[in-house]
Design a protein around this motif. Structure first.
Motif, PDB file in Angstrom:
ATOM      1  N   VAL A 107      12.611 -11.185  -3.604  1.00 46.31           N
ATOM      2  CA  VAL A 107      12.870  -9.670  -3.792  1.00 46.31           C
ATOM      3  C   VAL A 107      14.334  -9.405  -4.297  1.00 46.31           C
ATOM      4  CG1 VAL A 107      13.230  -7.748  -1.815  1.00 46.31           C
ATOM      5  CG2 VAL A 107      11.351  -9.247  -1.651  1.00 46.31           C
ATOM      6  N   ILE A 137       6.648  -7.006  -3.377  1.00 46.65           N
ATOM      7  CA  ILE A 137       6.497  -7.464  -1.725  1.00 46.65           C
ATOM      8  C   ILE A 137       5.152  -7.704  -1.388  1.00 46.65           C
ATOM      9  CG2 ILE A 137       7.216  -6.814   0.376  1.00 46.65           C
ATOM     10  CD1 ILE A 137       9.492  -5.204  -0.683  1.00 46.65           C
ATOM     11  N   SER A 152      12.671  -9.627   2.899  1.00 44.75           N
ATOM     12  CA  SER A 152      12.577  -8.176   2.073  1.00 44.75           C
ATOM     13  C   SER A 152      13.946  -7.450   2.391  1.00 44.75           C
ATOM     14  CB  SER A 152      11.431  -7.264   2.513  1.00 44.75           C
ATOM     15  OG  SER A 152      10.376  -7.844   1.954  1.00 44.75           O
TER      16      SER A 152
END
Length: 295
Positions: A176, A215, A113
């Motif tokens: 992401v 996420i 992330s």
């Protein structure tokens, strides 16, 4: 003179009740697949935490008088090659995989992330080099990369967590990065730039909250892959190590007895692995459907 009206003070715990009400409302809106998956995952979590308190036998006690006994009233799932109760070992064996897999997944999703935020926010040379690097890392077959690394470093729970987490990071970063590239063109990002906010503040305070659903779905999906990957590595002797009652180890130990009709060790442990992977897949599907309907 008109007396002032006195309003009763909010009761202690009112905020807690409102929060609980919001949680109940959210759960009630989840599709059936998400609820079924959540209940199944909670069942295995309960087995991992409290399983040793209610299993019918000591999962590590050997009894050579009942080696490879088929399922019956005394041993519902039969016994293994050392006379150990299969049901007890399956219940207790959920503990290691439910510790290692979430830890590896959290590591991979956290690292991926952060990397995805950086690559998605900065355009130009940073994004170009990062994207090529991700493509290069993902070109290697996952199981081959993990197996080679574990052979070189030696198998242990900590090594498995680190290797799987690092291997998942590029996969998460790609997802992401795509979500962040879409968000960085929004008006709220432009307003934050005009307001003088730093790139770090924009990434983590402005964009990150708007990609958290992506996420979270990635976290649950990768968790299912981690369960299967760890079971596979244990089957190969590179994952969770004895004397654990790990399901992958049990499948490896009982695999050679299938030709003799001794199927219960492999079948019941494999079913446990499948149920855990299926639970996470159902949760991910439910979260995806909930996110789509929320939009």
């Amino acid at each position: 003179m008109m007396e002032l009206m006195e309003f009763p003070a909010p009761r202690r715990g009112a905020l807690g009740w409102r929060a609980a009400g919001r949680i109940r409302e959210t759960v009630s809106q989840l599709p059936p697949s998400g609820i079924v998956g959540s209940l199944l995952l909670l069942f295995w979590v309960g087995c991992a935490v409290f399983g040793s308190l209610f299993v019918p036998y000591d999962p590590y006690a050997e009894d050579f008088l009942v080696m490879l006994a088929p399922p019956d009233a005394a041993h519902w799932f039969g016994t293994d090659q050392l006379g150990r109760d299969v049901l007890s070992r399956i219940v207790v064996g959920s503990r290691d995989i439910l510790l290692v897999a979430p830890a590896a997944t959290l590591l991979g999703v956290a690292a991926g992330s952060v990397l995805g935020l950086v690559l998605g926010y900065f355009d130009g040379l940073v994004d170009a080099i990062g994207a090529r690097l991700l493509d290069t890392l993902m070109a290697f077959p996952f199981i081959v990369l993990v197996t080679m690394t574990l052979v070189a470093l030696g198998p242990s729970n900590l090594t498995v967590i680190l290797v799987i987490g690092i291997a998942y990071a590029p996969l998460v970063a790609r997802t992401v990065r795509a979500a962040v590239r879409e968000q960085r063109e929004r008006d709220y990002v432009s307003a934050a730039r005009l307001g003088g906010e730093s790139a770090l503040a924009i990434m983590f305070l402005e964009i990150l909250p708007n990609v958290r659903e992506t996420i979270l779905i990635e976290l649950v999906t990768r968790l299912g892959y981690a369960f299967f990957s760890i079971a596979t590595l244990s089957f190969l002797g590179l994952g969770i190590q004895p004397p654990s009652a790990d399901w992958g180890l049990a499948v490896a130990d009982g695999y050679g007895f299938l030709t003799g009709g001794k199927w219960w060790v492999v079948i019941f442990n494999s079913a446990a692995i499948v149920s855990l992977v299926m639970a996470t897949n159902l949760i991910a599907q439910g979260m995806g459907a909930f996110e789509s309907s929320d939009r």
